[in-house]
Write an enzyme that holds these catalytic residues in place. Structure first.
Site, PDB file in Angstrom:
ATOM      1  N   LEU A 143       0.851  -1.175   0.000  1.00 36.80           N
ATOM      2  CA  LEU A 143       0.000   0.000   0.000  1.00 36.80           C
ATOM      3  C   LEU A 143       0.898   1.239   0.000  1.00 36.80           C
ATOM      4  O   LEU A 143       1.989   1.220   0.570  1.00 36.80           O
ATOM      5  CB  LEU A 143      -0.895   0.033   1.245  1.00 36.80           C
ATOM      6  CG  LEU A 143      -1.915  -1.093   1.415  1.00 36.80           C
ATOM      7  CD1 LEU A 143      -2.684  -0.915   2.720  1.00 36.80           C
ATOM      8  CD2 LEU A 143      -2.880  -1.142   0.229  1.00 36.80           C
ATOM      9  N   ASP A 144       0.412   2.312  -0.608  1.00 40.65           N
ATOM     10  CA  ASP A 144       1.135   3.578  -0.527  1.00 40.65           C
ATOM     11  C   ASP A 144       1.300   3.971   0.930  1.00 40.65           C
ATOM     12  O   ASP A 144       0.483   3.621   1.785  1.00 40.65           O
ATOM     13  CB  ASP A 144       0.359   4.689  -1.244  1.00 40.65           C
ATOM     14  CG  ASP A 144       0.293   4.479  -2.748  1.00 40.65           C
ATOM     15  OD1 ASP A 144       1.093   3.685  -3.269  1.00 40.65           O
ATOM     16  OD2 ASP A 144      -0.572   5.109  -3.384  1.00 40.65           O
ATOM     17  N   ARG A 145       2.328   4.746   1.194  1.00 40.95           N
ATOM     18  CA  ARG A 145       2.570   5.214   2.563  1.00 40.95           C
ATOM     19  C   ARG A 145       1.345   5.939   3.127  1.00 40.95           C
ATOM     20  O   ARG A 145       0.988   5.755   4.295  1.00 40.95           O
ATOM     21  CB  ARG A 145       3.783   6.157   2.571  1.00 40.95           C
ATOM     22  CG  ARG A 145       4.068   6.795   3.922  1.00 40.95           C
ATOM     23  CD  ARG A 145       5.323   7.636   3.871  1.00 40.95           C
ATOM     24  NE  ARG A 145       5.224   8.729   2.922  1.00 40.95           N
ATOM     25  CZ  ARG A 145       4.683   9.916   3.209  1.00 40.95           C
ATOM     26  NH1 ARG A 145       4.181  10.133   4.420  1.00 40.95           N
ATOM     27  NH2 ARG A 145       4.634  10.871   2.298  1.00 40.95           N
TER      28      ARG A 145
END
Length: 514
Positions: A143-145
């Site tokens: 997942l993106d940060r």
């Protein structure tokens, strides 16, 4: 390090030796040019200063900024890591299946999955290993940060291989929830625009005909009139980088608090709706200085370039920029990592995004200490590194110091009171810097090495790191550390797993939109 604000998790800064071997695309290029175009978490002048100060070695020898990188070069760079704060919201283990060798977690927004950029210990993988005791976890999906939500993490290589095949083949069903701008249409809304990464430094993706195919199905859950936003369900059938964020922007319904794809200052009034122009252009613009330096120099990426010759006693020892401008100083590095020629509009987006990042980091405050001290600054510690074992060409990012206290600090082990005070005022920073310069035996540390730079505001309350003199920024507002995008549910051969709906998806939810 200032006291940690509520809702945040911070760790003390620490010295870290970054070790790598020359990549193919680096060979034949100057070291400073490579470092400044490959990385962007610090300014051009900081990278030049660091190289001149001797914290970077190649094959065990101190490297100069104009060193031409050769095949097989082993580079070691010592940096003082200031990891950004992340949310104090804990990572939740939703399920641990020891027999089938995987765990299911709920990742809070703001925590990156693995080490990258400025993050090393404040990552999902590192926290699971240090705080939860897992020896190894495999990130088969990421997942993106800024994105929160569900992740399935195998704890064995066999499980990782099986699950990776499912993600690659597209048999995993993924569902996300998002809060977006405006009233989203009813019914199925399908977006099948191809996506392309056009700037690796900024991680920017756009809709482009040369991109990889991508498909997302969106459905309205609820429209909230009080905020003019919609909560929607997102079902991606592919797994491209930033797919949901870019597809929603393309549809004209950007995620409401997306700092990249939802910022009008970057995308102008059209806000990326319907995509941007893709006609190639050679237009480039040098980085813009922040407002408070606009009348001092014309490029925030460069050291001051002109000094009266009469004021220089030894021109060979003046640490100034080379006569030629490097790609990052002219803006020519924009598009260097793009697989396609960029349009004028794409270049403008990247330029504005970079300028906003540079202004937020405000490297001019670091300049205040360096220039007012008038000299190079050597770190006040012995940063000698252990020699690598023979034939260790596959080892990366595994450097260690001779000083075991530095190694302990790097690993987060309590070293009691061995480290200096946690922050300095501007006068303290300048004073200590001057003492270091005066005590230095190196000929290149003369007090006239730097021209006089901009003076700090006498009323400023900026504080500095006592180890590397970086400016210490105020704590961010926790609500600005994540975006309204949450991985809600995954269906795999291992089963169907889901989290609770995020708090920001509730009816009537409001937030600070400033």
């Amino acid at each position: 390090m200032p006291a940690t604000g509520p809702g945040l998790k911070k760790i003390p800064p620490y010295w870290y030796p970054y070790t790598t071997y020359a990549k193919q695309r680096w060979i034949g290029r100057e070291l400073l040019e490579v470092v400044s175009t490959e990385f962007r978490d610090r300014s051009m002048e900081y990278y030049r200063y660091a190289l001149e100060s001797g914290v970077t070695t190649i094959n065990g020898q101190v490297a100069s900024p104009n060193h031409i990188i050769q095949n097989g070069d082993r580079m070691e760079n010592v940096v003082h890591r200031h990891e950004p704060p992340v949310t104090a919201t804990p990572i939740r283990i939703l399920l641990e299946d020891k027999e089938r060798e995987f765990i299911v977690v709920d990742k809070p927004g703001s925590i990156p999955v693995h080490a990258s950029g400025r993050y090393h210990r404040n990552t999902l993988v590192a926290i699971l290993m240090s705080d939860f005791g897992y020896e190894k976890v495999y990130t088969v999906n990421r997942l993106d940060r800024l994105t929160s939500g569900l992740m399935i993490l195998p704890t064995s290589s066999d499980c990782a291989r099986r699950l990776t095949k499912e993600f690659v083949s597209g048999t995993v069903r993924k569902e996300y929830v998002a809060r977006v701008n405006g009233r989203f249409p009813d019914g199925d809304v399908i977006c099948e625009q191809p996506l392309l990464t056009v700037d690796r430094q900024m991680g920017l993706n756009i809709v482009h005909e040369e991109g990889r195919n991508a498909k997302t199905i969106f459905n309205l859950i609820r429209y909230d009139e009080n905020t003019d936003t919609s909560v929607i369900l997102c079902k991606p059938t592919t797994g491209r980088s930033h797919q949901l964020r870019v597809h929603l922007q393309y549809l004209g319904h950007s995620i409401s608090n997306d700092p990249v794809y939802g910022d009008r200052r970057i995308w102008a009034s059209k806000m990326g709706k319907g995509g941007i122009d893709t006609i190639p252009s050679d237009e480039r613009t040098a980085p813009a200085p922040p407002p408070h330096l606009a009348n001092i120099q014309d490029n925030p990426e460069s050291l001051l370039r002109e000094s009266p010759q009469d004021d220089i006693e030894d021109i060979e020892n003046v640490l100034t920029a080379p006569t030629k401008l490097l790609p990052r100083e002219t803006g020519e590095d924009i598009g260097m990592g793009s697989p396609v020629p960029l349009s004028s509009e794409a270049v403008g987006v990247i330029t504005r995004l970079r300028n906003m990042k540079d202004e937020a980091e405000d490297w001019s405050r670091w300049r205040d200490v360096i220039f007012r001290a008038k000299g190079t600054l050597r770190a006040p510690r012995d940063l000698a590194l252990k020699k690598p074992p023979p034939g260790n060409k596959k080892q990366k990012n595994k450097g260690e110091f001779v000083n075991e206290q530095l190694n302990a600090a790097m690993k987060g082990i309590d070293v009691n009171d061995e480290f200096p005070p946690v922050q300095l005022t501007t006068p303290e920073a300048v004073s200590i810097a001057g003492e270091l310069i005066a005590a230095a035996s190196d000929a290149n540390a003369g007090p006239e090495q730097f021209p006089q730079g901009p003076a700090a505001d006498p009323n400023e309350k900026q504080s500095y790191c006592p180890e590397c003199y970086l400016p210490l920024h105020p704590d961010p507002v926790p609500e600005k550390l994540y975006i309204f995008l949450h991985a809600l549910r995954y269906t795999t051969s291992l089963g169907t797993f889901e989290t609770e709906m995020p708090a920001w998806s509730a009816e009537g939810f409001t937030w600070d939109m400033s």
